[in-house]
Structure formats: C-alpha cells, structure tokens
Design an enzyme around this catalytic site. Structure first.
Site, short mmCIF file in Angstrom:
data_model
loop_
_atom_site.label_atom_id
_atom_site.label_comp_id
_atom_site.label_asym_id
_atom_site.label_seq_id
_atom_site.Cartn_x
_atom_site.Cartn_y
_atom_site.Cartn_z
N ASP A 10 36.93 31.28 50.88
CA ASP A 10 35.74 31.74 50.17
C ASP A 10 36.09 32.83 49.15
O ASP A 10 37.04 33.59 49.35
CB ASP A 10 34.73 32.28 51.21
N GLY A 11 35.29 32.89 48.09
CA GLY A 11 35.41 33.98 47.13
C GLY A 11 35.99 33.58 45.78
O GLY A 11 36.24 34.46 44.94
N GLY A 13 34.53 32.13 43.29
CA GLY A 13 33.58 32.43 42.22
C GLY A 13 33.57 33.92 41.89
O GLY A 13 33.60 34.31 40.72
N ARG A 14 33.57 34.75 42.93
CA ARG A 14 33.56 36.21 42.69
C ARG A 14 34.88 36.68 42.10
O ARG A 14 34.92 37.59 41.29
CB ARG A 14 33.25 36.95 44.00
N SER A 55 31.62 22.08 51.42
CA SER A 55 30.69 21.91 52.53
C SER A 55 29.60 20.92 52.15
O SER A 55 29.34 20.67 50.96
CB SER A 55 30.07 23.27 52.91
N ASN A 58 27.35 22.43 49.76
CA ASN A 58 27.82 22.80 48.42
C ASN A 58 27.31 21.86 47.31
O ASN A 58 27.42 22.18 46.13
CB ASN A 58 29.36 22.88 48.37
N ARG A 61 25.06 23.28 44.53
CA ARG A 61 25.56 24.08 43.38
C ARG A 61 25.30 23.34 42.07
O ARG A 61 25.03 22.14 42.08
CB ARG A 61 27.05 24.33 43.57
N ARG A 178 38.28 33.79 57.58
CA ARG A 178 37.40 33.66 56.42
C ARG A 178 37.77 34.73 55.42
O ARG A 178 37.88 35.91 55.79
CB ARG A 178 35.92 33.77 56.79
N ARG A 184 30.57 35.08 58.34
CA ARG A 184 29.78 33.94 58.86
C ARG A 184 30.61 32.67 58.82
O ARG A 184 31.63 32.60 58.13
CB ARG A 184 28.47 33.77 58.08
N GLU A 197 39.39 32.78 67.89
CA GLU A 197 39.35 34.17 67.43
C GLU A 197 39.00 34.14 65.95
O GLU A 197 39.42 33.23 65.22
CB GLU A 197 40.72 34.85 67.64
C1 IPE Z 1 31.74 27.95 52.69
O1 IPE Z 1 31.60 28.80 51.62
C2 IPE Z 1 32.25 26.62 52.23
C3 IPE Z 1 33.60 26.59 51.71
C4 IPE Z 1 34.44 27.57 51.70
C5 IPE Z 1 34.03 25.30 51.21
P1 IPE Z 1 30.19 29.02 50.87
O2 IPE Z 1 30.44 29.98 49.79
O3 IPE Z 1 29.63 27.70 50.48
O4 IPE Z 1 29.29 29.64 52.02
P2 IPE Z 1 27.94 30.48 51.92
O5 IPE Z 1 26.98 29.64 51.17
O6 IPE Z 1 28.25 31.76 51.21
O7 IPE Z 1 27.56 30.73 53.34
C1 IPE Z 2 34.77 29.02 47.91
O1 IPE Z 2 34.52 29.92 46.89
C2 IPE Z 2 35.02 27.63 47.39
C3 IPE Z 2 33.94 26.67 47.67
C4 IPE Z 2 32.85 26.88 48.33
C5 IPE Z 2 34.13 25.33 47.10
P1 IPE Z 2 33.04 30.14 46.33
O2 IPE Z 2 32.84 29.23 45.20
O3 IPE Z 2 32.05 30.04 47.43
O4 IPE Z 2 33.13 31.63 45.80
P2 IPE Z 2 31.99 32.73 45.88
O5 IPE Z 2 31.58 32.85 47.31
O6 IPE Z 2 30.88 32.23 45.02
O7 IPE Z 2 32.64 33.96 45.37
MG MG Z 3 31.22 31.40 48.68
#
Ligand code: IPE
Ligand code: IPE
Ligand code: MG
Length: 241
Positions: A10-11, A13-14, A55, A58, A61, A178, A184, A197
């Site tokens: 995760d992360g 996008g940020r 997911s 997803n 989006r 994570r 979460r 864990e």
């Molecule tokens: C979980 O991340 C799914 C993946 C890493 C592929 P999300 O970014 O989609 O989760 P939420 O929406 O913040 O809970």
């Molecule tokens: C995880 O990074 C990748 C996928 C869910 C495909 P995000 O795209 O969720 O990045 P943030 O959470 O927006 O930073």
């Molecule tokens: Mg995310």
C-alpha cells in the site's frame, strides 16, 4: 523464519503524490520493488509470498487507474518472466481471475501453468481478490456439493471449508506486512490470517525493500505465538501454580 509472508503493498499513490508524480508512476515504482522483495524472500528461505496486487474493491478507482494497473501488470510479467523461471519460482493467482481483462488473464494463466513444476519458492498474486468474496464462493461450492449428494452438511468443518478456498493447499500466512502505516487488512486473507502476526511498516510500498523486510522479520521473531495456549505452555515451562 516465517514459512509464508503476506504483503499488502500500500501507498503507491501517496508516494507519487508526495513527489508531484501521477499515481501510475507510483504503481510502476512499486511494482519494480516487488522483484527485490521476491529475491530477498528466496535468499532468506521464506517458502511462500502472497502479495495483494489488486483488490475486488479496487474496481471503484478511476477507470484510467484501473486499466493502467492491468497494463502495468501485463508488462511486468513479460519483463520478469524469465527471471522468475531462472529462480524456480512457482506462480499462483488467487481471486476472481475470470473477470480480468483478456490481455492480462491469458499471459498470467500461461505463466502459472508454465511454472507449475517449480518448487523453490511460491509467489501468490492476489488479483481481483477479496476474502469475503472468496468465503462466499467457498460456501456456494459446499452448498452445491451438499445438494448433489457428494457431501453431508455435518461433514463441513474448517478443514473442509479451507479446501474450497482459493488458497487450498497453501500454508496459512505466519506474517502479514502492510506498508504505508495503515492498520487494516482491507479484505486480505481474513480467514487464513487468523493467527498471523501483523507488522505495519511506515514506508510507502515504493520505499520498501530488503532492509524493511528484514526489520519486519526481526519484529516477527520477537513475537510469542501462543495459538490459544499460555506463555508457559509455549515456552515448555512447567504450568503456573
Ligand atoms: C489494499 O489497499 C489493496 C491492495 C494493496 C492491492 P487499498 O489502498 O485498496 O486499501 P484501502 O482502500 O485503503 O483500505
Ligand atoms: C497500493 O497503493 C496499490 C493498489 C491498491 C493497487 P495505493 O494505490 O492504494 O496507494 P495509496 O494508498 O493511494 O497511497
Ligand atoms: Mg491504498
């Protein structure tokens, strides 16, 4: 060492937003990172790595991001397939693969089949995956078997249910990581993680590499896994009075 590690990557996008880059650039950098983490897992003797790539939720989006992600996935597979073969990586996919776009599904299923004989390391990619959807699908399969007379309702226990999940035959994850500081599970391996864990890494996924994996493993080794028992039982000490 955990036998099976799961990662919620995760992360992306940020990470991109913090640099004024498009979100897809974050996904591209994140995807490249995965191969460093795979190599580290193999070197460290971890048997199975499951990564959450997309997911079931997803799809909500923006459409350009969704299609960009699938194109990226297809490109990555093409670029790294020979390397995965060389390292004897068995590729598996969990999730609703049938609903993926054709251009992504075809090469993926071919790669899964071509790697079926490898046993050095298993990479499981969770694609269009959601634990609740997986559980509902398993319940449906069991109901059909009961209706067809192949199974009696009273035979259904965890072992039977587990064998109808997408992850049938795979060990449960010992450690779930994570990234990006979020606490979460977002519908990832909910049933299989009953005794996993959990390690939260503060780095965004494109900044996660071998040192961060090693930190997660150190954290894992510091935990006492009790599986419902007392600490004394786990340590093999005589029972407390
Ligand atoms: C979980 O991340 C799914 C993946 C890493 C592929 P999300 O970014 O989609 O989760 P939420 O929406 O913040 O809970
Ligand atoms: C995880 O990074 C990748 C996928 C869910 C495909 P995000 O795209 O969720 O990045 P943030 O959470 O927006 O930073
Ligand atoms: Mg995310």
């Amino acid at each position: 060492m955990p036998r099976h590690v799961g990662i919620i990557m995760d992360g992306n996008g940020r990470w991109a937003a913090a640099r004024g880059l498009p979100r897809l650039e974050g996904h591209r950098r994140g995807a490249e990172r995965l191969f460093e983490v795979i190599d580290a897992c193999i070197d460290l003797g971890i048997g199975t790595l499951t990564v959450f790539a997309f997911s079931a939720e997803n799809w909500k989006r923006p459409q350009e991001e969704v299609s960009g992600l699938f194109k990226l996935g297809e490109w990555l597979l093409r670029a790294h397939l020979s390397r995965l073969h060389r390292r004897k990586v068995r590729l598996r996919v969990i999730g609703d693969v049938a609903s993926l776009p054709d251009f992504a599904r075809g090469p993926l299923l071919e790669a899964v089949e071509a790697s079926a004989g490898h046993d050095a390391f298993t990479l499981v990619v969770a694609l269009n995956y959601g634990a609740r959807q997986e559980a509902a699908q398993a319940a449906r399969k069991l109901a059909e078997e009961v209706v067809a007379g192949r199974l009696r309702a009273e035979q259904i226990d965890w072992t039977v249910l587990e064998s109808r999940l997408d992850t049938a035959g795979q060990p449960d994850p010992d450690l779930i990581i994570r990234t990006s500081g979020e606490f979460r599970l977002s519908n990832f391996l909910l049933l299989q993680s009953a005794y996993a864990e959990i390690h939260i890494a503060k780095e965004y996924w494109p900044d996660f590499g071998r040192p961060q994996l090693e930190a997660a493993l150190d954290d894992y080794r510091s935990r006492e896994r009790r599986f419902g028992m007392t600490g004394q039982q786990v340590q093999g000490a005589p029972p407390a009075p």
